[in-house]
Design a protein around this motif. Structure first.
Motif, PDB file in Angstrom:
ATOM      1  N   VAL A   5       4.850  14.331  -1.153  1.00  0.00           N
ATOM      2  CA  VAL A   5       5.215  12.930  -1.339  1.00  0.00           C
ATOM      3  C   VAL A   5       5.781  12.772  -2.739  1.00  0.00           C
ATOM      4  CG1 VAL A   5       4.368  10.573  -1.365  1.00  0.00           C
ATOM      5  CG2 VAL A   5       3.397  12.215   0.242  1.00  0.00           C
ATOM      6  N   GLY A   6       6.890  12.059  -2.830  1.00  0.00           N
ATOM      7  CA  GLY A   6       7.509  11.814  -4.126  1.00  0.00           C
ATOM      8  C   GLY A   6       6.788  10.697  -4.876  1.00  0.00           C
ATOM      9  N   ALA A   7       7.496  10.089  -5.784  1.00  0.00           N
ATOM     10  CA  ALA A   7       6.915   9.022  -6.598  1.00  0.00           C
ATOM     11  C   ALA A   7       6.584   7.809  -5.738  1.00  0.00           C
ATOM     12  CB  ALA A   7       7.886   8.617  -7.695  1.00  0.00           C
ATOM     13  N   ILE A   8       5.446   7.185  -6.030  1.00  0.00           N
ATOM     14  CA  ILE A   8       4.988   6.016  -5.292  1.00  0.00           C
ATOM     15  C   ILE A   8       4.655   4.924  -6.293  1.00  0.00           C
ATOM     16  CG2 ILE A   8       3.187   5.081  -3.813  1.00  0.00           C
ATOM     17  CD1 ILE A   8       2.845   7.840  -2.636  1.00  0.00           C
ATOM     18  N   LYS A   9       5.106   3.718  -6.000  1.00  0.00           N
ATOM     19  CA  LYS A   9       4.772   2.570  -6.835  1.00  0.00           C
ATOM     20  C   LYS A   9       4.150   1.511  -5.925  1.00  0.00           C
ATOM     21  CE  LYS A   9       6.609  -1.018  -9.801  1.00  0.00           C
ATOM     22  NZ  LYS A   9       7.789  -1.654 -10.348  1.00  0.00           N
ATOM     23  N   VAL A  10       2.930   1.130  -6.233  1.00  0.00           N
ATOM     24  CA  VAL A  10       2.238   0.102  -5.466  1.00  0.00           C
ATOM     25  C   VAL A  10       2.081  -1.109  -6.372  1.00  0.00           C
ATOM     26  CG1 VAL A  10       0.132  -0.502  -4.245  1.00  0.00           C
ATOM     27  CG2 VAL A  10       1.005   1.829  -4.127  1.00  0.00           C
ATOM     28  N   ASN A  11       2.693  -2.224  -5.981  1.00  0.00           N
ATOM     29  CA  ASN A  11       2.570  -3.433  -6.788  1.00  0.00           C
ATOM     30  C   ASN A  11       1.272  -4.168  -6.500  1.00  0.00           C
ATOM     31  OD1 ASN A  11       5.009  -3.120  -8.139  1.00  0.00           O
ATOM     32  ND2 ASN A  11       6.143  -4.054  -6.468  1.00  0.00           N
ATOM     33  N   THR A  12       0.937  -4.302  -5.234  1.00  0.00           N
ATOM     34  CA  THR A  12      -0.295  -5.002  -4.886  1.00  0.00           C
ATOM     35  C   THR A  12      -0.750  -4.599  -3.491  1.00  0.00           C
ATOM     36  OG1 THR A  12      -1.355  -7.157  -4.691  1.00  0.00           O
ATOM     37  CG2 THR A  12       0.907  -7.009  -3.953  1.00  0.00           C
ATOM     38  N   VAL A  13      -2.050  -4.637  -3.292  1.00  0.00           N
ATOM     39  CA  VAL A  13      -2.659  -4.457  -1.984  1.00  0.00           C
ATOM     40  C   VAL A  13      -3.629  -5.610  -1.825  1.00  0.00           C
ATOM     41  CG1 VAL A  13      -4.094  -2.983  -0.538  1.00  0.00           C
ATOM     42  CG2 VAL A  13      -2.434  -1.955  -2.062  1.00  0.00           C
ATOM     43  N   SER A  14      -3.497  -6.358  -0.728  1.00  0.00           N
ATOM     44  CA  SER A  14      -4.324  -7.553  -0.559  1.00  0.00           C
ATOM     45  C   SER A  14      -5.788  -7.178  -0.364  1.00  0.00           C
ATOM     46  CB  SER A  14      -3.819  -8.366   0.629  1.00  0.00           C
ATOM     47  OG  SER A  14      -4.010  -7.646   1.819  1.00  0.00           O
ATOM     48  N   GLY A  15      -6.637  -8.190  -0.321  1.00  0.00           N
ATOM     49  CA  GLY A  15      -8.077  -7.982  -0.250  1.00  0.00           C
ATOM     50  C   GLY A  15      -8.540  -7.164   0.927  1.00  0.00           C
ATOM     51  N   GLY A  17      -6.361  -5.176   2.756  1.00  0.00           N
ATOM     52  CA  GLY A  17      -5.309  -4.222   3.065  1.00  0.00           C
ATOM     53  C   GLY A  17      -5.724  -2.801   2.746  1.00  0.00           C
ATOM     54  N   VAL A  18      -4.943  -1.858   3.249  1.00  0.00           N
ATOM     55  CA  VAL A  18      -5.233  -0.443   3.041  1.00  0.00           C
ATOM     56  C   VAL A  18      -3.960   0.256   2.613  1.00  0.00           C
ATOM     57  CG1 VAL A  18      -5.906   1.697   4.168  1.00  0.00           C
ATOM     58  CG2 VAL A  18      -7.085  -0.400   4.729  1.00  0.00           C
ATOM     59  N   PHE A  19      -4.059   1.121   1.608  1.00  0.00           N
ATOM     60  CA  PHE A  19      -2.947   1.962   1.179  1.00  0.00           C
ATOM     61  C   PHE A  19      -3.402   3.404   1.282  1.00  0.00           C
ATOM     62  CE2 PHE A  19      -0.801   4.370  -2.142  1.00  0.00           C
ATOM     63  CZ  PHE A  19       0.505   4.178  -1.750  1.00  0.00           C
ATOM     64  N   ASN A  20      -2.664   4.208   2.026  1.00  0.00           N
ATOM     65  CA  ASN A  20      -3.056   5.586   2.236  1.00  0.00           C
ATOM     66  C   ASN A  20      -1.856   6.503   2.071  1.00  0.00           C
ATOM     67  OD1 ASN A  20      -4.801   7.738   3.143  1.00  0.00           O
ATOM     68  ND2 ASN A  20      -3.516   7.765   4.968  1.00  0.00           N
ATOM     69  N   VAL A  21      -2.077   7.631   1.401  1.00  0.00           N
ATOM     70  CA  VAL A  21      -1.072   8.682   1.290  1.00  0.00           C
ATOM     71  C   VAL A  21      -1.747   9.976   1.692  1.00  0.00           C
ATOM     72  CG1 VAL A  21       0.449   9.961  -0.256  1.00  0.00           C
ATOM     73  CG2 VAL A  21       0.151   7.511  -0.553  1.00  0.00           C
ATOM     74  N   GLY A  22      -1.258  10.598   2.743  1.00  0.00           N
ATOM     75  CA  GLY A  22      -1.851  11.852   3.186  1.00  0.00           C
ATOM     76  C   GLY A  22      -2.569  11.710   4.505  1.00  0.00           C
ATOM     77  N   ASP A  23      -3.317  12.753   4.843  1.00  0.00           N
ATOM     78  CA  ASP A  23      -4.021  12.787   6.117  1.00  0.00           C
ATOM     79  C   ASP A  23      -5.208  11.833   6.084  1.00  0.00           C
ATOM     80  OD1 ASP A  23      -2.269  14.721   6.826  1.00  0.00           O
ATOM     81  OD2 ASP A  23      -3.625  16.391   6.439  1.00  0.00           O
ATOM     82  N   VAL A  24      -5.479  11.258   7.242  1.00  0.00           N
ATOM     83  CA  VAL A  24      -6.617  10.349   7.350  1.00  0.00           C
ATOM     84  C   VAL A  24      -7.156  10.418   8.767  1.00  0.00           C
ATOM     85  CG1 VAL A  24      -5.242   8.326   7.968  1.00  0.00           C
ATOM     86  CG2 VAL A  24      -7.416   8.019   6.832  1.00  0.00           C
ATOM     87  N   TYR A  25      -8.466  10.336   8.904  1.00  0.00           N
ATOM     88  CA  TYR A  25      -9.086  10.343  10.226  1.00  0.00           C
ATOM     89  C   TYR A  25      -9.219   8.929  10.775  1.00  0.00           C
ATOM     90  CZ  TYR A  25     -12.729  10.637  13.752  1.00  0.00           C
ATOM     91  OH  TYR A  25     -13.451  10.504  14.904  1.00  0.00           O
ATOM     92  N   LYS A  26      -9.719   8.024   9.960  1.00  0.00           N
ATOM     93  CA  LYS A  26      -9.960   6.664  10.435  1.00  0.00           C
ATOM     94  C   LYS A  26      -9.861   5.692   9.271  1.00  0.00           C
ATOM     95  CE  LYS A  26     -13.550   3.890  12.603  1.00  0.00           C
ATOM     96  NZ  LYS A  26     -14.933   3.884  13.125  1.00  0.00           N
ATOM     97  N   ILE A  27      -9.084   4.635   9.467  1.00  0.00           N
ATOM     98  CA  ILE A  27      -9.004   3.547   8.494  1.00  0.00           C
ATOM     99  C   ILE A  27      -9.352   2.270   9.239  1.00  0.00           C
ATOM    100  CG2 ILE A  27      -7.532   2.210   6.975  1.00  0.00           C
ATOM    101  CD1 ILE A  27      -5.867   4.637   6.498  1.00  0.00           C
ATOM    102  N   SER A  28     -10.369   1.580   8.788  1.00  0.00           N
ATOM    103  CA  SER A  28     -10.765   0.341   9.455  1.00  0.00           C
ATOM    104  C   SER A  28     -11.204  -0.684   8.417  1.00  0.00           C
ATOM    105  CB  SER A  28     -11.890   0.600  10.449  1.00  0.00           C
ATOM    106  OG  SER A  28     -13.002   1.138   9.781  1.00  0.00           O
TER     107      SER A  28
END
Length: 73
Positions: A5-15, A17-28
Motif C-alpha cells: 500500500v502506498g501513502a495514505i492520508k486519513v482526514n477523519t473517521v467518524s465515531g 466508522g472503521v478504517f482498515n488497511v490490510g487483511d482483516v477477519y471481522k470488522i463490526s
C-alpha cells in the motif's frame, strides 16, 4: 492476501466508522445513543404548522448503564 500500500492520508473517521488497511477477519463497529426530545422536536420541512400547547420531556433517568457496548460485539 498480502499487498503493498502506498501513502495514505486519513482526514477523519467518524465515531462509529472503521478504517482498515490490510487483511482483516471481522470488522463490526457498534455504537449506541440515547436521545431525549419533546413534542415536535424532529419536524423538518417547509411551511410547517406545529402546535404543541403543553409538552414535557422527562429526562430523569435513574439507570447508570442503559445500552452497554462491550468488546465491540
Amino acid at each position: 492476501m498480502p499487498s503493498i500500500v502506498g501513502a495514505i492520508k486519513v482526514n477523519t473517521v467518524s465515531g462509529s466508522g472503521v478504517f482498515n488497511v490490510g487483511d482483516v477477519y471481522k470488522i463490526s463497529p457498534s455504537s449506541s445513543a440515547k436521545t431525549f426530545a419533546g413534542a415536535g422536536s424532529f419536524n423538518t420541512g417547509d411551511y410547517l404548522n406545529v402546535r404543541n400547547d403543553y409538552s414535557v420531556t422527562n429526562v430523569n433517568d435513574s439507570d447508570v448503564f442503559d445500552q452497554n457496548s462491550i468488546a465491540n460485539i
